[in-house]
Design a protein around this motif. Structure first.
Motif, PDB file in Angstrom:
ATOM      1  N   UNK A 145       0.848  -1.200   0.000  1.00 57.32           N
ATOM      2  CA  UNK A 145       0.000   0.000   0.000  1.00 57.32           C
ATOM      3  C   UNK A 145       0.877   1.242   0.000  1.00 57.32           C
ATOM      4  N   UNK A 146       1.556   1.466  -1.108  1.00 55.61           N
ATOM      5  CA  UNK A 146       2.494   2.585  -1.198  1.00 55.61           C
ATOM      6  C   UNK A 146       2.647   2.991  -2.660  1.00 55.61           C
ATOM      7  N   UNK A 147       3.432   4.023  -2.894  1.00 55.11           N
ATOM      8  CA  UNK A 147       3.711   4.479  -4.250  1.00 55.11           C
ATOM      9  C   UNK A 147       4.774   3.597  -4.910  1.00 55.11           C
ATOM     10  N   UNK A 148       4.760   3.568  -6.230  1.00 52.72           N
ATOM     11  CA  UNK A 148       5.864   2.980  -6.976  1.00 52.72           C
ATOM     12  C   UNK A 148       6.996   4.011  -7.025  1.00 52.72           C
ATOM     13  N   UNK A 149       8.222   3.606  -7.358  1.00 57.33           N
ATOM     14  CA  UNK A 149       9.307   4.591  -7.475  1.00 57.33           C
ATOM     15  C   UNK A 149       8.986   5.705  -8.466  1.00 57.33           C
ATOM     16  N   UNK A 150       8.332   5.351  -9.591  1.00 63.25           N
ATOM     17  CA  UNK A 150       7.972   6.366 -10.580  1.00 63.25           C
ATOM     18  C   UNK A 150       6.943   7.350 -10.018  1.00 63.25           C
ATOM     19  N   UNK A 151       5.956   6.823  -9.295  1.00 66.72           N
ATOM     20  CA  UNK A 151       4.943   7.693  -8.698  1.00 66.72           C
ATOM     21  C   UNK A 151       5.552   8.590  -7.626  1.00 66.72           C
ATOM     22  N   UNK A 152       6.457   8.041  -6.852  1.00 64.63           N
ATOM     23  CA  UNK A 152       7.088   8.829  -5.796  1.00 64.63           C
ATOM     24  C   UNK A 152       7.930   9.957  -6.397  1.00 64.63           C
ATOM     25  N   UNK A 153       8.691   9.636  -7.451  1.00 64.24           N
ATOM     26  CA  UNK A 153       9.508  10.666  -8.110  1.00 64.24           C
ATOM     27  C   UNK A 153       8.627  11.760  -8.692  1.00 64.24           C
ATOM     28  N   UNK A 154       7.494  11.361  -9.289  1.00 60.34           N
ATOM     29  CA  UNK A 154       6.571  12.341  -9.865  1.00 60.34           C
ATOM     30  C   UNK A 154       5.965  13.222  -8.777  1.00 60.34           C
ATOM     31  N   UNK A 155       5.621  12.616  -7.639  1.00 61.08           N
ATOM     32  CA  UNK A 155       5.049  13.394  -6.538  1.00 61.08           C
ATOM     33  C   UNK A 155       6.065  14.394  -5.997  1.00 61.08           C
ATOM     34  N   UNK A 156       7.319  13.978  -5.870  1.00 65.81           N
ATOM     35  CA  UNK A 156       8.372  14.892  -5.418  1.00 65.81           C
ATOM     36  C   UNK A 156       8.519  16.048  -6.405  1.00 65.81           C
ATOM     37  N   UNK A 157       8.527  15.708  -7.684  1.00 65.82           N
ATOM     38  CA  UNK A 157       8.701  16.719  -8.721  1.00 65.82           C
ATOM     39  C   UNK A 157       7.521  17.698  -8.728  1.00 65.82           C
ATOM     40  N   UNK A 158       6.303  17.183  -8.627  1.00 69.40           N
ATOM     41  CA  UNK A 158       5.106  18.034  -8.653  1.00 69.40           C
ATOM     42  C   UNK A 158       5.071  19.006  -7.478  1.00 69.40           C
ATOM     43  N   UNK A 159       5.593  18.577  -6.349  1.00 74.72           N
ATOM     44  CA  UNK A 159       5.585  19.434  -5.165  1.00 74.72           C
ATOM     45  C   UNK A 159       6.821  20.331  -5.098  1.00 74.72           C
ATOM     46  N   UNK A 160       7.777  20.113  -6.007  1.00 70.32           N
ATOM     47  CA  UNK A 160       9.019  20.869  -5.941  1.00 70.32           C
ATOM     48  C   UNK A 160       9.890  20.430  -4.788  1.00 70.32           C
TER      49      UNK A 160
END
Length: 264
Positions: A112-127
């Motif tokens: 129940x967590x993000x994939x590495x790609x989703x996590x990287x995208x979330x970091x990028x979207x939030x700056x």
């Protein structure tokens, strides 16, 4: 929390908080928030393995591709810097690593967590980046004008203690009391990928498990995630806390030959 007998630390403990429907006409679902410590005594993970057999689903954290199944013993070692640091700490503190001791092969354990790609995208979207998060933590520490000289002295003394691992654990256990403020600093006013976005992914899986009719569910995540989870269980799932139990993660008392260890 760190449990004391007068001024003597006895144990670092983590909480299992049970939630049940606020609607008195309902008895399910129940959700237990199981706060995790990622390095701990082997007995701590053995106790959790026993407890997890009682749930219909145990939701766990791990930034990994969908379908990842952790083998018993944790598989081959990771070269990720965080994993290397954690592995080093287990040796220095005479503890065990969570991924090696929890049995993730059980059918009721659910990623129940993000994939590495989703996590990287979330970091990028939030700056977000390592440096922005570090800046928040340092800024919070400076605002509180924390005195690190005393902590440094205690750490230095622990390094030269004849029972170094126990002395270090006692120093570090006290630092866990500041975890909530540190998490608030990481989150910032708009949340973070590390906490808010990963919790959001976990809550989606929780909703699926509830919709599938699972009556008893556990959410097994790092202790720093729990305040955020608690708010969502109350506001979105109509659940309220009904009980708390504590599990010993680190024993902080040096065993005395012929004397039984302190029990809960």
């Amino acid at each position: 929390r760190t449990r004391y007998a007068t001024k003597q630390p006895l144990a670092l403990e983590t909480a299992i908080v049970s939630f049940a429907p606020r609607d008195c006409g309902k008895t399910t679902p129940t959700v237990d928030l199981v706060a995790a410590v990622h390095i701990a005594d082997r007995s701590y993970y053995e106790e959790l393995n026993r407890l997890f057999t009682k749930y219909d689903a145990v939701l766990y954290e791990l930034v990994a591709p969908e379908g990842t199944r952790i083998p018993k013993g944790g598989g081959s070692g990771s070269t990720h810097p965080v994993s290397v640091v954690q592995d080093s700490m287990t040796r220095v503190l005479d503890l065990e690593f969570q991924l090696r001791c929890i049995d993730y092969t059980k059918a009721n354990l659910v990623h129940a967590d993000l994939t590495p790609q989703q996590f990287s995208a979330a970091m990028r979207d939030r700056g977000d980046s390592f440096w922005t998060i570090l800046g928040r933590v340092l800024g919070q520490a400076m605002a509180e004008q924390k005195d690190y000289s005393m902590a440094d002295a205690r750490l230095l003394m622990a390094l030269f203690n004849k029972n170094r691992s126990m002395a270090l654990k006692r120093v570090l256990a006290d630092d866990f009391l500041d975890m909530e403020r540190s998490i608030q600093a990481i989150e910032g006013p708009k949340g973070s990928a590390i906490i808010a976005d990963r919790n959001k992914a976990a809550l989606k899986v929780l909703r699926k498990q509830i919709d599938a009719g699972k009556p008893r569910i556990a959410v097994f995540y790092g202790a720093g995630h729990m305040a955020h989870f608690q708010n969502h269980l109350r506001d979105e799932f109509g659940l309220a806390p009904i009980s708390t139990r504590w599990v010993t993660a680190w024993k902080l008392q040096t065993p005395v030959p012929g004397k039984p260890a302190v029990k809960k």
